[in-house]
Write a protein that holds these residues in place. Structure first.
Motif, mmCIF file in Angstrom:
data_model
loop_
_atom_site.group_PDB
_atom_site.id
_atom_site.type_symbol
_atom_site.label_atom_id
_atom_site.label_comp_id
_atom_site.label_asym_id
_atom_site.label_seq_id
_atom_site.Cartn_x
_atom_site.Cartn_y
_atom_site.Cartn_z
ATOM 1 N N GLU A 209 0.972 -1.015 0.026
ATOM 2 C CA GLU A 209 -0.121 -0.066 -0.033
ATOM 3 C C GLU A 209 0.820 1.292 -0.185
ATOM 4 O OE1 GLU A 209 -3.668 1.879 -0.230
ATOM 5 O OE2 GLU A 209 -3.282 -0.378 -0.292
ATOM 6 N N LEU A 210 1.784 1.150 0.601
ATOM 7 C CA LEU A 210 2.803 2.366 0.785
ATOM 8 C C LEU A 210 3.708 2.469 -0.248
ATOM 9 C CD1 LEU A 210 3.948 2.303 4.604
ATOM 10 C CD2 LEU A 210 2.179 3.773 3.511
ATOM 11 N N PHE A 211 4.423 1.362 -0.910
ATOM 12 C CA PHE A 211 5.400 1.516 -1.771
ATOM 13 C C PHE A 211 5.045 0.780 -3.099
ATOM 14 C CE2 PHE A 211 7.500 0.157 2.307
ATOM 15 C CZ PHE A 211 7.625 1.648 2.835
ATOM 16 N N GLY A 212 3.764 0.523 -3.193
ATOM 17 C CA GLY A 212 3.304 -0.065 -4.511
ATOM 18 C C GLY A 212 3.930 -1.356 -4.715
ATOM 19 N N HIS A 213 3.525 -1.897 -5.906
ATOM 20 C CA HIS A 213 4.255 -3.211 -6.349
ATOM 21 C C HIS A 213 4.273 -3.451 -7.973
ATOM 22 C CE1 HIS A 213 -0.381 -4.279 -5.945
ATOM 23 N NE2 HIS A 213 -0.039 -4.704 -7.379
ATOM 24 N N VAL A 214 4.996 -4.314 -8.504
ATOM 25 C CA VAL A 214 5.051 -4.763 -9.917
ATOM 26 C C VAL A 214 4.159 -5.734 -10.097
ATOM 27 C CG1 VAL A 214 7.361 -3.392 -10.421
ATOM 28 C CG2 VAL A 214 7.149 -5.836 -9.660
ATOM 29 N N LYS A 215 3.851 -6.072 -11.534
ATOM 30 C CA LYS A 215 2.977 -7.289 -11.923
ATOM 31 C C LYS A 215 3.710 -8.563 -11.454
ATOM 32 C CE LYS A 215 0.772 -9.246 -15.927
ATOM 33 N NZ LYS A 215 0.465 -8.965 -17.269
#
Length: 459
Positions: A209-215
């Protein structure tokens, strides 16, 4: 001096327009759309004057790119092949005006002046809207007690800076209101304000939620997703209940604050972010550090500026103002016309310790207004659990060191607001109008306060 960018593939036209406009304006030139866009990213420009027909990307394409990347920047299109269709399309896509070649320089000067004047007015209006929004956010922090006055002063002092702020205080005291006021009064006010309630997210979800993610970073990560740091880029990120972040995420948060970059989950590529961080907690973080539940280095990174919100029981003098504000807020929402609160009802509310603080008071006032039968809230409208609550213990009398006569040792301390009203009346020799101005409250409100505190005869 305003800055104008002239875009035209014909050098003679560029130079002629630049010569006509230079002197009153700072003039830049570009031979194509790509050069123009690079110029716009490198320095501020107040107006763009572009040819319609150019090799590669034409003027309409450049107009659309500018509208997407620099909304509000006025663009004037020029064309030797003027047509109604081209003019309509340009104006529909956001052009300020459409002129045909050969350009009448007097008319061009008039259009340029008009466009720049409109841009300046829009800029002034935006600045005024930002100032009003900031003042409105600050006004939502209701209370004239010394504690609230000091808090508002600190917010006004700190908001224009990029400093990280740590807000501490019991639940229900208005920590998010303080965070929003800091944002609204800052240079970032027109950028995003993003709030994350850390206690509501499991540790496994909080990092993403804070840093995001990649597929493909984990099961269910079907596409790249930006984290809250990236979403808040340019603005303010508010981390509420930051004490509930687990130690592993604390390490990663500390690194983000030190490097001003984030690495989405599943990626090793850092993404730069520009945010102002405001954190809040209802715990004493120093105690949390001592217990090993919060990293000391992260605490120091967060605690650049601290704002501590007192519980409502510590500023009982603000209670009448808060009640008045909530009545005004809920009247239109509930379709009521409540005029005020009877002194007996106010006394019962003042005797309650308010463990839920301002949030609890707001909910109680709403409940009272929903169930009230008359146009004033009475003692009968006060919830029975509040009427039955034992009054909080009286604070000990402060020893008098000035030589003036003091009250009896067992005399309860007068509410802070009542003391301020007595002082204002004494300073104005009993003039109610002058006292209301000195106190910063409406005259009608002062009369209500005098009645509530039994000070009708005070001078």
């Amino acid at each position: 001096m305003s800055s104008i960018l002239i875009v035209d593939d014909d050098k003679a036209t560029r130079d002629g327009l630049a010569l006509a406009l230079r002197g009153e304006h700072d003039v830049l030139t570009a031979a194509d759309a790509e050069t123009a866009l690079r110029t716009l990213t490198g320095r501020p420009v107040d107006l763009v004057l572009t040819d319609l027909r150019m090799p590669g990307r034409d003027g309409l394409t450049l107009l659309r790119d500018i509208m997407a990347s620099h909304p509000g920047l006025p663009v004037i299109l020029l064309s030797a092949y003027g047509s109604v269709e081209s003019a309509v399309e340009a104006m529909r896509d956001g052009a300020y005006d459409f002129l045909t070649k050969p350009v009448n320089l007097d008319h061009l000067d008039l259009v340029v002046r008009r466009a720049l004047r409109q841009k300046n007015l829009e800029r002034q209006n935006a600045r005024l809207r930002t100032q009003l929004a900031g003042r409105s956010a600050l006004d939502r922090l209701i209370g004239s007690s010394e504690a609230m006055t000091a808090i508002r002063e600190r917010i006004e002092q700190v908001a224009p800076t990029p400093a990280t702020v740590l807000i501490q205080g019991p639940s229900g005291t208005g920590k998010e209101l303080v965070a929003r006021a800091l944002h609204a009064l800052s240079p970032r006010a027109n950028k995003p304000f993003v709030a994350v309630h850390c206690a509501a997210l499991a540790p496994s979800l909080l990092e993403s939620e804070l840093f995001g993610h990649v597929k493909g970073a984990f099961t269910g990560a079907n596409e790249d997703r930006k984290g809250r740091f990236e979403i808040a880029d340019g603005g303010t990120l508010f981390l509420d209940e930051i004490s509930e972040i687990d130690l592993a995420t604390q390490v990663k948060l500390l690194r983000v604050l030190e490097t001003r970059t984030v690495e989405p989950v599943g990626s090793a590529t850092p993404v730069p972010v520009d945010i102002r961080l405001v954190a809040a907690t209802n715990r004493n973080l120093r105690d949390w550090v001592a217990q090993g539940k919060f990293r000391e280095d992260l605490f120091f990174r967060l605690n650049v500026v601290d704002i501590n919100l007192p519980p409502l029981r510590a500023r009982q003098g603000d209670l009448p103002q808060l009640c008045d504000a909530f009545v005004r807020e809920y009247n239109p929402q509930l379709g009521r016309s409540i005029l005020g609160i009877e002194p007996e009802a106010m006394a019962a509310l003042a005797a309650y310790p308010w463990p839920g603080n301002v949030r609890e008071l707001r909910n109680v006032i709403e409940r009272m207004m929903v169930l009230a039968h008359g146009d004033r809230l009475t003692l009968a409208d006060v919830p029975p659990e509040i009427r039955a609550a034992p009054p909080p213990p009286a604070a000990p009398a402060t020893p008098d060191t000035t030589g003036a006569a003091g009250g009896a040792p067992d005399e309860p301390v007068e509410p802070e607001e009542a003391t301020r009203i007595r002082r204002a009346l004494a300073e104005t020799k009993g003039n109610r109008t002058a006292a209301s101005k000195r106190l910063g409250i409406p005259l009608r409100t002062l009369y209500r306060r005098l009645k509530a505190y039994g000070l009708e005869d005070a001078k």
